[in-house]
Scaffold this motif. Structure first.
Motif, PDB file in Angstrom:
ATOM      1  N   VAL A 138      13.012   1.146  -4.527  1.00 31.15           N
ATOM      2  CA  VAL A 138      11.571   1.161  -4.783  1.00 31.15           C
ATOM      3  C   VAL A 138      10.940   0.152  -3.828  1.00 31.15           C
ATOM      4  O   VAL A 138      11.181  -1.052  -3.932  1.00 31.15           O
ATOM      5  N   LEU A 139      10.143   0.637  -2.894  1.00 27.38           N
ATOM      6  CA  LEU A 139       9.610  -0.199  -1.827  1.00 27.38           C
ATOM      7  C   LEU A 139       8.275  -0.857  -2.189  1.00 27.38           C
ATOM      8  O   LEU A 139       7.515  -0.340  -2.998  1.00 27.38           O
ATOM      9  N   ASP A 140       8.037  -1.998  -1.567  1.00 30.17           N
ATOM     10  CA  ASP A 140       6.741  -2.690  -1.620  1.00 30.17           C
ATOM     11  C   ASP A 140       6.273  -2.989  -3.042  1.00 30.17           C
ATOM     12  O   ASP A 140       5.081  -2.851  -3.362  1.00 30.17           O
ATOM     13  N   ASP A 141       7.189  -3.416  -3.866  1.00 35.86           N
ATOM     14  CA  ASP A 141       6.826  -3.828  -5.229  1.00 35.86           C
ATOM     15  C   ASP A 141       6.372  -5.286  -5.176  1.00 35.86           C
ATOM     16  O   ASP A 141       7.007  -6.182  -5.712  1.00 35.86           O
ATOM     17  N   TYR A 142       5.239  -5.511  -4.515  1.00 32.47           N
ATOM     18  CA  TYR A 142       4.747  -6.864  -4.251  1.00 32.47           C
ATOM     19  C   TYR A 142       4.545  -7.672  -5.526  1.00 32.47           C
ATOM     20  O   TYR A 142       4.796  -8.874  -5.568  1.00 32.47           O
ATOM     21  N   GLN A 143       4.052  -7.025  -6.567  1.00 32.05           N
ATOM     22  CA  GLN A 143       3.730  -7.740  -7.805  1.00 32.05           C
ATOM     23  C   GLN A 143       4.901  -7.787  -8.783  1.00 32.05           C
ATOM     24  O   GLN A 143       4.766  -8.337  -9.874  1.00 32.05           O
ATOM     25  N   CYS A 144       6.035  -7.203  -8.404  1.00 30.73           N
ATOM     26  CA  CYS A 144       7.236  -7.177  -9.259  1.00 30.73           C
ATOM     27  C   CYS A 144       6.942  -6.517 -10.607  1.00 30.73           C
ATOM     28  O   CYS A 144       7.329  -7.028 -11.667  1.00 30.73           O
ATOM     29  N   VAL A 145       6.269  -5.361 -10.566  1.00 29.59           N
ATOM     30  CA  VAL A 145       5.876  -4.691 -11.808  1.00 29.59           C
ATOM     31  C   VAL A 145       6.420  -3.266 -11.924  1.00 29.59           C
ATOM     32  O   VAL A 145       6.272  -2.638 -12.971  1.00 29.59           O
ATOM     33  N   ALA A 146       7.054  -2.752 -10.878  1.00 25.93           N
ATOM     34  CA  ALA A 146       7.457  -1.347 -10.876  1.00 25.93           C
ATOM     35  C   ALA A 146       8.343  -0.985 -12.062  1.00 25.93           C
ATOM     36  O   ALA A 146       8.210   0.093 -12.648  1.00 25.93           O
ATOM     37  N   LEU A 147       9.231  -1.886 -12.439  1.00 23.60           N
ATOM     38  CA  LEU A 147      10.173  -1.581 -13.514  1.00 23.60           C
ATOM     39  C   LEU A 147       9.583  -1.801 -14.896  1.00 23.60           C
ATOM     40  O   LEU A 147      10.154  -1.350 -15.893  1.00 23.60           O
ATOM     41  N   SER A 148       8.432  -2.474 -14.962  1.00 27.19           N
ATOM     42  CA  SER A 148       7.849  -2.777 -16.275  1.00 27.19           C
ATOM     43  C   SER A 148       6.689  -1.860 -16.643  1.00 27.19           C
ATOM     44  O   SER A 148       6.354  -1.742 -17.827  1.00 27.19           O
TER      45      SER A 148
ATOM     46  N   ALA B 226      20.030   2.285   4.186  1.00 29.45           N
ATOM     47  CA  ALA B 226      21.136   3.162   4.592  1.00 29.45           C
ATOM     48  C   ALA B 226      22.005   3.618   3.431  1.00 29.45           C
ATOM     49  O   ALA B 226      22.583   4.710   3.474  1.00 29.45           O
ATOM     50  N   ASP B 227      22.127   2.805   2.391  1.00 29.58           N
ATOM     51  CA  ASP B 227      23.021   3.125   1.278  1.00 29.58           C
ATOM     52  C   ASP B 227      22.292   3.671   0.061  1.00 29.58           C
ATOM     53  O   ASP B 227      22.825   3.644  -1.054  1.00 29.58           O
ATOM     54  N   PHE B 228      21.071   4.174   0.256  1.00 20.96           N
ATOM     55  CA  PHE B 228      20.304   4.690  -0.873  1.00 20.96           C
ATOM     56  C   PHE B 228      20.184   6.211  -0.792  1.00 20.96           C
ATOM     57  O   PHE B 228      20.027   6.790   0.284  1.00 20.96           O
ATOM     58  N   ASP B 229      20.250   6.840  -1.965  1.00 21.33           N
ATOM     59  CA  ASP B 229      20.112   8.288  -2.084  1.00 21.33           C
ATOM     60  C   ASP B 229      18.672   8.698  -2.360  1.00 21.33           C
ATOM     61  O   ASP B 229      18.267   9.828  -2.065  1.00 21.33           O
ATOM     62  N   ILE B 230      17.902   7.785  -2.958  1.00 21.94           N
ATOM     63  CA  ILE B 230      16.520   8.046  -3.363  1.00 21.94           C
ATOM     64  C   ILE B 230      15.652   6.875  -2.914  1.00 21.94           C
ATOM     65  O   ILE B 230      16.068   5.711  -3.039  1.00 21.94           O
ATOM     66  N   VAL B 231      14.471   7.171  -2.402  1.00 22.57           N
ATOM     67  CA  VAL B 231      13.515   6.120  -2.037  1.00 22.57           C
ATOM     68  C   VAL B 231      12.164   6.452  -2.662  1.00 22.57           C
ATOM     69  O   VAL B 231      11.682   7.586  -2.562  1.00 22.57           O
ATOM     70  N   VAL B 232      11.560   5.462  -3.313  1.00 18.95           N
ATOM     71  CA  VAL B 232      10.210   5.580  -3.862  1.00 18.95           C
ATOM     72  C   VAL B 232       9.302   4.687  -3.027  1.00 18.95           C
ATOM     73  O   VAL B 232       9.527   3.476  -2.936  1.00 18.95           O
ATOM     74  N   THR B 233       8.297   5.274  -2.405  1.00 21.25           N
ATOM     75  CA  THR B 233       7.411   4.519  -1.524  1.00 21.25           C
ATOM     76  C   THR B 233       5.966   4.681  -1.970  1.00 21.25           C
ATOM     77  O   THR B 233       5.584   5.718  -2.526  1.00 21.25           O
TER      78      THR B 233
END
Length: 319
Positions: free
Chosen positions: A7-17, A48-55
């Protein structure tokens, strides 16, 4: 085998919450990146080692050259349902599914008006003077009532910005290459005959256009000479629509009274970038779509997209 999701650019550290990722816990390891991966080399090494990317939206470009260096990538999820920085043909050739998420125009409309009002009333310098023990009341605010608001673009966001302007008692005028008289009348605003007419007669100009070949550099040095020295420019759309060098020159010379921008040619903006210290400028770090409701939608639907992909039926396909 457990898949890996970045999960890219989670500047505020909130993506998982802000969303429930628990449905993926047995099949997907989710890793968030809190710092921007600025170069293609950094992205290739980190992903390189990721199967899924969320941008998020168009913050990170995925050209063919980068996709070729991501051999494991099978799903790319981007917020929004339109993206100009993903090479969809290359993704298709590589067997990568590209999916989007829906979003609301409410947050960028609200930010547009936050910036316009903040700029007009000098909110930031007045607040800084107050907090710093400086002068009490340092300037005169610009009025909105009875003034003319010019909109470059009258789509989903521009039309809602127009309604707020009308509610403030402003005269609203719009222009774009494709704008028809019927559309202007439907929204209840005037239609400028040309970009030049709009820039020359409006007290506030706000940009709400998609970036493309016809809109890149739409507002440059010549356009700033048309604007009044008392007028203001607001850009919450795409930085490249406005020539950044010409904007800086206009701000330093006083060709316009001020500008408010939420978008930049380089993001995140480097520490020593001249846009950080330009006079007459109210700037925010690309907050247009950054709201709790939008993030709940983005990441919630990203999870839905991943679940559907794992089940063999990707949702919200792009490209």
């Amino acid at each position: 085998m457990t898949l890996r999701c970045a999960v890219l650019d989670d500047y505020q550290c909130v993506a998982l919450s802000v969303a429930d990722w628990s449905s993926l816990k047995d099949e997907v390891e989710v890793v968030t990146f809190h710092e921007h991966l600025a170069t293609e080399e950094e992205r290739a090494l980190a992903l390189a080692d990721f199967d899924i990317v969320v941008t998020l939206r168009e913050r990170v470009a995925f050209p063919a050259s980068l996709l070729a260096r991501l051999p494991r990538l099978r799903l790319l999820v981007a917020s929004g349902m339109r993206n100009s920085v993903i090479d969809f043909d290359a993704a298709k050739r590589q067997g990568i599914a590209v999916c989007g998420t829906t979003s609301s125009s409410t947050a960028p409309v609200e930010l547009t008006w936050a910036l316009l009002l903040g700029l007009a009333r000098g909110i930031v310098p007045e607040s800084q003077a107050l907090r710093g023990g400086g002068r009490w009341q340092t300037g005169l605010g610009a009025d909105l009532y009875g003034r003319r608001l010019g909109l470059l673009g009258l789509g989903k966001i521009g039309s809602r910005v127009a309604q707020v302007g009308l509610a403030f008692g402003m005269e609203v005028l719009a222009w774009s290459q494709n704008l028809t008289q019927a559309r202007a009348e439907e929204v209840g605003v005037g239609r400028a005959a040309s970009k030049e007419e709009l820039l020359g007669c409006c007290d506030f100009v706000s940009i709400h256009l998609a970036l493309g070949d016809r809109t890149r550099g739409l507002v440059g040095a010549d356009e700033f000479t048309l604007m009044r020295s008392s007028s203001y420019l607001v850009n919450t759309s795409r930085a490249a629509i406005v020539d950044q060098g010409a904007l800086l020159h206009a701000l330093h010379t006083g060709a316009i009274a001020g500008a408010a921008v939420d978008v930049f040619d380089i993001e995140p903006l480097p520490a020593g970038h001249p846009m950080r210290t330009a006079p007459r400028l109210l700037a925010t770090p690309h907050l247009g779509y950054v709201s709790r409701a939008n993030y709940e939608s983005y990441y919630g639907q990203a999870v839905e997209n991943i679940v559907a992909f794992l089940a063999g039926s990707p949702l919200r396909r792009l490209g």
